[in-house]
Every structure is written in structure tokens, then in C-alpha cells.
Design a protein around this motif. Structure first.
Motif, PDB file in Angstrom:
ATOM      1  N   ASN A  38       0.820  -1.208   0.000  1.00 13.69           N
ATOM      2  CA  ASN A  38       0.000   0.000   0.000  1.00 13.69           C
ATOM      3  C   ASN A  38       0.854   1.258   0.000  1.00 13.69           C
ATOM      4  N   ILE A  39       1.938   1.203   0.734  1.00 15.99           N
ATOM      5  CA  ILE A  39       2.857   2.342   0.744  1.00 15.99           C
ATOM      6  C   ILE A  39       3.361   2.648  -0.657  1.00 15.99           C
ATOM      7  N   GLU A  40       3.725   1.587  -1.365  1.00 12.81           N
ATOM      8  CA  GLU A  40       4.210   1.790  -2.737  1.00 12.81           C
ATOM      9  C   GLU A  40       3.118   2.366  -3.637  1.00 12.81           C
ATOM     10  N   LYS A  41       1.917   1.901  -3.417  1.00 10.96           N
ATOM     11  CA  LYS A  41       0.800   2.427  -4.223  1.00 10.96           C
ATOM     12  C   LYS A  41       0.587   3.918  -3.933  1.00 10.96           C
ATOM     13  N   ILE A  42       0.627   4.265  -2.658  1.00 13.28           N
ATOM     14  CA  ILE A  42       0.435   5.666  -2.293  1.00 13.28           C
ATOM     15  C   ILE A  42       1.563   6.519  -2.883  1.00 13.28           C
ATOM     16  N   GLU A  43       2.747   5.983  -2.804  1.00 11.64           N
ATOM     17  CA  GLU A  43       3.884   6.691  -3.403  1.00 11.64           C
ATOM     18  C   GLU A  43       3.662   6.896  -4.895  1.00 11.64           C
ATOM     19  N   ALA A  44       3.147   5.871  -5.561  1.00 11.37           N
ATOM     20  CA  ALA A  44       2.901   5.973  -7.004  1.00 11.37           C
ATOM     21  C   ALA A  44       1.865   7.052  -7.300  1.00 11.37           C
ATOM     22  N   VAL A  45       0.848   7.128  -6.456  1.00  8.29           N
ATOM     23  CA  VAL A  45      -0.181   8.157  -6.647  1.00  8.29           C
ATOM     24  C   VAL A  45       0.438   9.543  -6.517  1.00  8.29           C
ATOM     25  N   ILE A  46       1.238   9.735  -5.476  1.00  3.53           N
ATOM     26  CA  ILE A  46       1.861  11.045  -5.268  1.00  3.53           C
ATOM     27  C   ILE A  46       2.736  11.417  -6.458  1.00  3.53           C
ATOM     28  N   ARG A  47       3.533  10.456  -6.908  1.00  2.00           N
ATOM     29  CA  ARG A  47       4.426  10.752  -8.042  1.00  2.00           C
ATOM     30  C   ARG A  47       3.642  11.067  -9.303  1.00  2.00           C
ATOM     31  N   LEU A  77      -8.926   4.599   0.902  1.00  2.00           N
ATOM     32  CA  LEU A  77      -8.956   3.140   1.071  1.00  2.00           C
ATOM     33  C   LEU A  77      -7.543   2.568   1.101  1.00  2.00           C
ATOM     34  N   LEU A  78      -6.685   3.105   0.250  1.00  2.00           N
ATOM     35  CA  LEU A  78      -5.288   2.659   0.251  1.00  2.00           C
ATOM     36  C   LEU A  78      -4.664   2.882   1.626  1.00  2.00           C
ATOM     37  N   ILE A  79      -4.963   4.022   2.207  1.00  2.00           N
ATOM     38  CA  ILE A  79      -4.392   4.338   3.520  1.00  2.00           C
ATOM     39  C   ILE A  79      -4.973   3.441   4.607  1.00  2.00           C
ATOM     40  N   GLU A  80      -6.285   3.265   4.559  1.00  2.00           N
ATOM     41  CA  GLU A  80      -6.926   2.406   5.558  1.00  2.00           C
ATOM     42  C   GLU A  80      -6.385   0.982   5.502  1.00  2.00           C
ATOM     43  N   THR A  81      -6.238   0.471   4.299  1.00  3.46           N
ATOM     44  CA  THR A  81      -5.700  -0.888   4.170  1.00  3.46           C
ATOM     45  C   THR A  81      -4.262  -0.945   4.659  1.00  3.46           C
ATOM     46  N   GLY A  82      -3.517   0.107   4.367  1.00  4.12           N
ATOM     47  CA  GLY A  82      -2.139   0.186   4.844  1.00  4.12           C
ATOM     48  C   GLY A  82      -2.054   0.171   6.362  1.00  4.12           C
ATOM     49  N   GLU A 135       1.432  -1.355   7.769  1.00  5.74           N
ATOM     50  CA  GLU A 135       2.465  -0.630   7.022  1.00  5.74           C
ATOM     51  C   GLU A 135       2.499   0.832   7.454  1.00  5.74           C
ATOM     52  N   ILE A 136       1.329   1.308   7.880  1.00  2.00           N
ATOM     53  CA  ILE A 136       1.156   2.736   8.157  1.00  2.00           C
ATOM     54  C   ILE A 136       0.727   2.926   9.610  1.00  2.00           C
ATOM     55  N   LYS A 137       1.205   4.005  10.209  1.00  2.00           N
ATOM     56  CA  LYS A 137       0.808   4.337  11.576  1.00  2.00           C
ATOM     57  C   LYS A 137      -0.706   4.514  11.666  1.00  2.00           C
ATOM     58  N   VAL A 172       0.198  18.029  11.661  1.00  2.00           N
ATOM     59  CA  VAL A 172       1.522  18.351  12.208  1.00  2.00           C
ATOM     60  C   VAL A 172       2.383  17.099  12.247  1.00  2.00           C
ATOM     61  N   ASN A 173       1.804  16.031  12.721  1.00  2.00           N
ATOM     62  CA  ASN A 173       2.539  14.775  12.852  1.00  2.00           C
ATOM     63  C   ASN A 173       3.013  14.217  11.519  1.00  2.00           C
ATOM     64  N   GLN A 174       2.102  14.243  10.543  1.00  2.00           N
ATOM     65  CA  GLN A 174       2.495  13.702   9.245  1.00  2.00           C
ATOM     66  C   GLN A 174       3.603  14.546   8.612  1.00  2.00           C
ATOM     67  N   LEU A 175       3.478  15.858   8.711  1.00  2.00           N
ATOM     68  CA  LEU A 175       4.474  16.729   8.070  1.00  2.00           C
ATOM     69  C   LEU A 175       5.833  16.611   8.752  1.00  2.00           C
ATOM     70  N   LEU A 176       5.840  16.354  10.057  1.00  2.00           N
ATOM     71  CA  LEU A 176       7.115  16.276  10.773  1.00  2.00           C
ATOM     72  C   LEU A 176       7.657  14.849  10.841  1.00  2.00           C
ATOM     73  N   ASN A 177       6.773  13.873  11.037  1.00  2.00           N
ATOM     74  CA  ASN A 177       7.242  12.496  11.268  1.00  2.00           C
ATOM     75  C   ASN A 177       6.792  11.473  10.246  1.00  2.00           C
ATOM     76  N   GLY A 178       5.946  11.881   9.301  1.00  2.00           N
ATOM     77  CA  GLY A 178       5.504  10.937   8.280  1.00  2.00           C
ATOM     78  C   GLY A 178       4.413  10.013   8.769  1.00  2.00           C
ATOM     79  N   ILE A 179       3.988   9.112   7.862  1.00  2.00           N
ATOM     80  CA  ILE A 179       2.931   8.161   8.245  1.00  2.00           C
ATOM     81  C   ILE A 179       3.410   6.715   8.165  1.00  2.00           C
ATOM     82  N   VAL A 180       4.601   6.496   7.627  1.00  2.00           N
ATOM     83  CA  VAL A 180       5.104   5.125   7.499  1.00  2.00           C
ATOM     84  C   VAL A 180       5.566   4.623   8.862  1.00  2.00           C
ATOM     85  N   LYS A 181       5.197   3.368   9.145  1.00  2.00           N
ATOM     86  CA  LYS A 181       5.553   2.797  10.444  1.00  2.00           C
ATOM     87  C   LYS A 181       7.041   2.498  10.533  1.00  2.00           C
TER      88      LYS A 181
END
Lengths: 196, 196
Positions: free
Chosen positions: A84-93, A137-142, A147-149, B187-196
Motif C-alpha cells: 500500500n505504501i508503494e501504491k500511495i507513493e505511485a499516486v503522489i508521483r 482506502l489505500l491508507i486504511e488498508t495500509g 504498514e502505516i501508523k 503536524v505529525n504527518q508533516l514532521l514524522n511521516g505516516i510510514v511505520k
DNA sequence: TAGCAAAACTAACACTTATTAGTTTTTTAA
DNA sequence: TTAAAAAACTAATAAGTGTTAGTTTTGCTA
């Protein structure tokens, strides 16, 4: 007699839409007149109406071309076999690249959609909402897959999409930052932050 | 005869400016007419001119009030005795709070500044540039002092300011997220990101 | 080269725009 | 209560709006 200059693969309507995007970007939709657009295209105002239906049709054309482009891309990414992280990265790019390539259209689509008439306005908002839902949805699944906080997905979407929109302020100049640096650093900050 | 209703501490001009901000936000500056504004204020269009000089003066008023507010605040934060990360966090939080409190003015200032005439336009852009420089300096110092990763400061500023601007899309509704969650998570995402 | 369709043109339409001039009403202060 | 100042009004101005009708020019095809 003046003539509309079309390159290959471009209809005269395409030329008008492109010039309209450029004009609407620099002056805003409401402050742009058809006479100005005509001068920009190199023709009289009334001649435009041989190729387009109305001023507002130009705006619709711009907004929906852009909207569909993003929708298609996120649908493609969704179905890929990646984290999911890779997918989100792809969306941003994709956002950053599309914005850099199609600056005028994306800018106008982001700023001037308000001035569309119904039912186009509602359709456009639906497209946008469904796009945001896909990203959410990508974030929720992550998050579920650790994978995601455990952040609020709505806020994460808002933060990502807003940040990405911001490259409209990016100054393309030699002394400033290249697109590559911009893209990499922004992806990095949004995913991993800037605190050491 | 209709009358402009002023609360305490508000001149009639203030009332007009506030209503103008609200109107300009929902319809954009160019698409808003003085007749509409007058109706919104509850008076005839020409009566407005007893209190203001012109339509564009209203826009200037809105943009500079907002601009100065942000400038004052970052100057204050700059001189405090805190880590750079804390200062940056304070800037972000101020942005979000000010935006939530003064939504219309901030929105218009962000979206409609283009329509100001010279020399106001240039003045405004200078204010904005100097604001960005201040924030960039905080980041650069943070990097030097090893609080912050060695990112490109220009991109970091762009990312932060764009993300923060994005709360203009925040839907204030019960089922959605509260301002507190929005602020903390962003604030948290901009400073520390969301990746675990 | 004749004929036809595409695409340009000019001129006008009905409205809307910000703003001003001149006048009347309302409020304030003496 | 009266005079002056503030703030509302009506009416008009000149310029600009998107769009249409009708006409002329251009470029392609037979």
C-alpha cells in the motif's frame, strides 16, 4: 484572413481548449473574456463558436479531461501487486508529474471548477470524491496491514492531496529545485517526515 | 431606509469587508458584483461607496489584513527560545487555527490576490515571499543543528505551506474529523511521516 | 474550374458591470 | 429645535459581456 493553427493530432477545438486553459490560469475563468481568448487564438470572437458551443463548455472540457486522467490512473494503481505504501507513493508521483506536464489544465481544474454549471458541477464533484475515497482506502488498508501508523485516514488524504497541489507554486527556474528533487523530497516528507 | 448593521468594535467598512470576503469566497472576486454585495449587506450598491473607495480596495483590505497577521506571528515565533522543530510546529498550528477561525479572509487572500492592481500586487507578493523565507530559515537552521534531516528547504516549505492551505477543503461536519484531530495529525504527518 | 462546406468575418443584440452625480433621508451635536 | 454631517437613495453613464444572424472568404473535391 486569420486562421487557427493546428499541429498534427490536434483539432481546432483542442487548440482553443489549450489556449483557454492558459488564459483561464493566468486571469481566472470569470475575468477572461471570449474576445481575449479569440485574440490569443488569433481570430475574431465569433469565429470561436464554429468550433465550440460556449465559454462554459471550455471549462467543462478542461475539468473533465483532467479529472478522468487522475481517475484512470488511480484505478490502475489500485489493482497492481504492490504494498500500500508503494501504491500511495505511485499516486503522489503521478500527481506531481501530471501537474508538471499539464500545468495549465490541472491548475484550472483545481481552481475554477466552481464556475461550472449543473449538472457538470455535481458530476465533477462526484468524480473528485470518488478519487479521494480510493486514496483513503489505500491508507486504511495500509493501516490494517501495519504498514502505516494509525493516523486518521481523512487527514492523511487531505494532507497528501493538498501538498501535492502545492507544486503549482513551484518556481521553474535554474536557481531553484529540479522536478526530480521536488518529487523525491515531497514523497519522502509525506511518508517519512523531516524530523531526524 | 435600509441601514448597515454594525456590532460593537466594527466600523461599517469592517462589516462590508467581512461580507465581501464571504461573497468573494463563494463566487470568486471577478464573478461577484457590487450589486450582489450590496444586497448581501442590505443596502443599495451606490451606498457602499460612502464607506469604501472601490471594489478592488475590498480585495486589498482582505489580502493585507491576512498577510500582516501571518507575518506578525512568524516574527514572534522566530524570536522565541525553542528548538527549530518546535518553532516550525508552532507555525503550522498557527496556520491551521487562523484558517479555521478566519476562513473567508484567508481563503480569499489565498485564491484571489491575483486580481489586485499594482502596486498592491507586488507589495503582497513581497510580503508572501518574505514569509516563506522566514520559514525556510527555520528549516535550514534546523538542518544545521541536526534536528532535521538534510532535505531541500525549499521543498519542505512548499510541502508544509501547501498542506496547511488544504484545510480549506476540510468538511466541518459532525461525522468528519474535529479541528483538534486535524491539527495534530497534520503536524505529525508533516514532521514524522505516516510510514511505520 | 465549379460547387460546396468549413471557417472566417462584421454588426448587432440584450444584459451586466463598476462607478458617479445629484438628491433625499437619517443621525448627531449645539 | 435647528444646522450640519453622514449615509442612504434614484438615475444615469460608458464600457464590457457572451452569443447570434447574416455575409464573405477560404480550401477541398468532383
Amino acid at each position: 484572413m486569420a486562421k487557427i493553427q493546428t499541429g498534427k493530432n490536434n483539432s481546432k477545438k483542442d487548440v482553443i481548449v489549450k489556449k483557454a486553459a492558459s488564459l483561464f490560469k493566468s486571469k481566472s475563468y470569470s475575468a477572461s473574456s471570449m474576445r481575449e481568448l479569440a485574440e490569443f487564438v488569433g481570430v475574431e470572437a465569433s469565429s470561436l463558436y464554429n468550433h465550440i458551443g460556449s465559454k462554459s463548455e471550455l471549462l467543462q472540457e478542461i475539468c473533465f479531461r483532467t479529472g478522468n486522467q487522475f481517475t484512470e490512473q488511480i484505478d490502475k494503481i489500485k489493482n497492481e501487486q504492490r504494498s500500500n505504501i508503494e501504491k500511495i507513493e505511485a499516486v503522489i508521483r503521478f500527481h506531481i508529474q501530471t501537474m508538471a506536464e499539464n500545468f495549465d489544465e490541472v491548475y484550472v481544474s483545481n481552481h475554477e471548477w466552481k464556475h461550472m454549471d449543473e449538472p457538470y458541477l455535481s458530476d465533477f464533484l462526484n468524480i473528485r470524491r470518488s478519487y479521494e475515497k480510493s486514496l483513503m482506502l489505500l491508507i486504511e488498508t495500509g493501516i490494517e496491514q501495519k504498514e502505516i501508523k494509525p493516523v486518521n485516514p481523512y487527514v492523511a488524504v487531505l494532507t497528501i492531496l493538498s501538498a501535492v497541489r502545492g507544486i503549482e507554486f513551484w518556481q521553474r527556474s535554474k536557481k531553484n529545485v529540479t522536478l526530480q528533487v521536488l518529487e523525491n523530497d515531497m514523497v519522502n516528507q509525506l511518508l517519512n517526515g523531516i524530523v531526524k
